[in-house]
Design a protein around this motif. Structure first.
Motif, short mmCIF file in Angstrom:
data_model
loop_
_atom_site.label_atom_id
_atom_site.label_comp_id
_atom_site.label_asym_id
_atom_site.label_seq_id
_atom_site.Cartn_x
_atom_site.Cartn_y
_atom_site.Cartn_z
N ARG B 51 42.16 -45.47 2.85
CA ARG B 51 42.86 -44.85 3.99
C ARG B 51 41.92 -43.95 4.78
O ARG B 51 41.93 -43.94 6.01
N ALA B 52 41.12 -43.19 4.05
CA ALA B 52 40.18 -42.28 4.72
C ALA B 52 39.18 -43.06 5.56
O ALA B 52 38.89 -42.72 6.70
N LEU B 53 38.64 -44.15 4.99
CA LEU B 53 37.65 -44.95 5.71
C LEU B 53 38.27 -45.63 6.93
O LEU B 53 37.66 -45.72 8.00
N LEU B 54 39.50 -46.11 6.75
CA LEU B 54 40.20 -46.80 7.84
C LEU B 54 40.65 -45.86 8.94
O LEU B 54 40.34 -46.05 10.11
N ALA B 172 35.39 -40.28 -5.49
CA ALA B 172 35.72 -38.94 -4.99
C ALA B 172 34.57 -38.39 -4.16
O ALA B 172 34.78 -37.75 -3.12
N ALA B 173 33.32 -38.65 -4.60
CA ALA B 173 32.16 -38.15 -3.85
C ALA B 173 32.06 -38.84 -2.50
O ALA B 173 31.84 -38.19 -1.47
N VAL B 174 32.26 -40.16 -2.50
CA VAL B 174 32.21 -40.90 -1.23
C VAL B 174 33.32 -40.43 -0.29
O VAL B 174 33.10 -40.20 0.90
N GLU B 175 34.51 -40.28 -0.86
CA GLU B 175 35.63 -39.84 -0.03
C GLU B 175 35.35 -38.48 0.59
O GLU B 175 35.56 -38.27 1.79
N THR B 181 32.27 -35.56 6.76
CA THR B 181 31.47 -35.91 7.94
C THR B 181 32.36 -36.04 9.17
O THR B 181 32.08 -35.47 10.22
N VAL B 182 33.45 -36.79 9.03
CA VAL B 182 34.27 -37.07 10.20
C VAL B 182 35.21 -35.92 10.57
O VAL B 182 35.18 -35.43 11.69
N LEU B 183 36.02 -35.47 9.61
CA LEU B 183 37.05 -34.49 9.97
C LEU B 183 36.47 -33.11 10.26
O LEU B 183 36.84 -32.47 11.24
#
Lengths: 206, 206
Positions: B51-54, B172-175, B181-183
């Motif tokens: 969901r985060a990536l999308l 969890a690290a990737v998320e 980075t984005v938010l």
């Protein structure tokens, strides 16, 4: 200078300059003969502003027209003029229905008040930030913006605002604001990503 | 938990979960009967990552698939995994022909070396920054990025990197990296605009 020289100096093609003249984005030159007009530095500066708004700010012509009208309205205080340009650069964020949104938006308003920032109630960045906070909450992310507030304040007051010629021509101040907001924002984002990569390499190296 | 509970807890609809299972974005649950499988926390975490990536990263499914494959390849060091996710988030910038580009790109490389940053030669942010510098030059803007470099470094090392759980599960690290980075990038941008507005009001008030 003639229109051909204006074109050469500005890098804007003659038909495009004529289009800007028709659309009143560019003020007319001084008519020296029936088919001949003289242009000066003010035209060059205006073309630079239009290019900046178009290519860097990616603003639609209608928004550029509003900004140019504000530049030309000498009775408009510079602060309001900069606000007009600034707001035109912002993405429009629609407030979302529901309590989550209202809570986030209240937090934004409180943060601005706590910081003592002079930001109009209609500033689009208020809703932008509220939306980001809502997304963070939905994803279970901690919302601690304090360090970001401090660093944004430092960047703006110590670096960015010093590049805006508040006492020069109005075009120049607007141009500096638009270029500064967009281009330095992009540069900062690229630098931040590289610092992230480097810092995570450092923390993970044996 | 059953798929219905996984759906309720994650906020992802059952048909969407089934689609992720078919596309191998989500690892299969433990089969407990012919038409019944059990899911656990690892599935919830994975759905949150997707969901985060999308939604936040706005990445296409093909890019998400590459990141998920990297998450699942336990032999891949975490640093390379984070690099994969990070690069997937970047806009692709095509190098431009001509000397101007090469000069800007050399400056970027020198800046990174001077800073002692550990950034791979293939990092997309190098070209992103080079492009921004070229635009600044074309518009006659001074290119002094030193203060931005310092502030980006400070933001990342003192604030952002502390939010990434380097020793937790790889998802969890990737998320955390993607969301961060984005938010936080968006939040910073909104804060910067408000600080700009406030600071220019202050400098222009009588």
């Amino acid at each position: 200078m003639r229109i051909s020289e204006l074109s050469a100096k500005s890098g804007v093609a003659i038909p495009t300059i004529k289009y800007y003249l028709r659309e009143c984005l560019l003020h007319p030159g001084e008519q020296t003969a029936a088919t001949r007009a003289e242009y000066d530095e003010s035209h060059l500066r205006r073309l630079r502003l239009i290019r900046a708004l178009l290519e860097v700010g990616r603003l639609p012509v209608a928004s550029i027209k509003k900004i140019i009208e504000a530049v030309e309205d000498e009775s408009l205080p510079l602060h309001l003029l900069l606000g007009t340009a600034h707001y035109a650069l912002s993405a429009t964020v629609e407030p979302e229905p529901g309590e989550e949104w209202q809570i986030a938006r209240d937090e934004v308003d409180r943060l601005i008040a706590d910081q003592g920032w002079d930001v109009t109630p209609a500033a689009p960045a208020r809703d932008e930030l509220a939306q980001t906070i809502v997304r963070m909450r939905q994803l279970g992310l901690p919302v601690d913006l304090k360090p970001y507030v401090g660093i944004a304040q430092k960047l703006v007051s110590e670096v960015e605002m010093n590049t805006i010629p508040f006492d020069g021509p109005r075009d120049a101040a607007v141009e500096a604001l638009v270029l500064g907001t967009v281009l330095y924002g992009k540069a900062f984002e690229a630098l931040r990503r590289m610092a992230q990569e480097s810092e995570s390499a450092r923390r993970l190296s044996p």
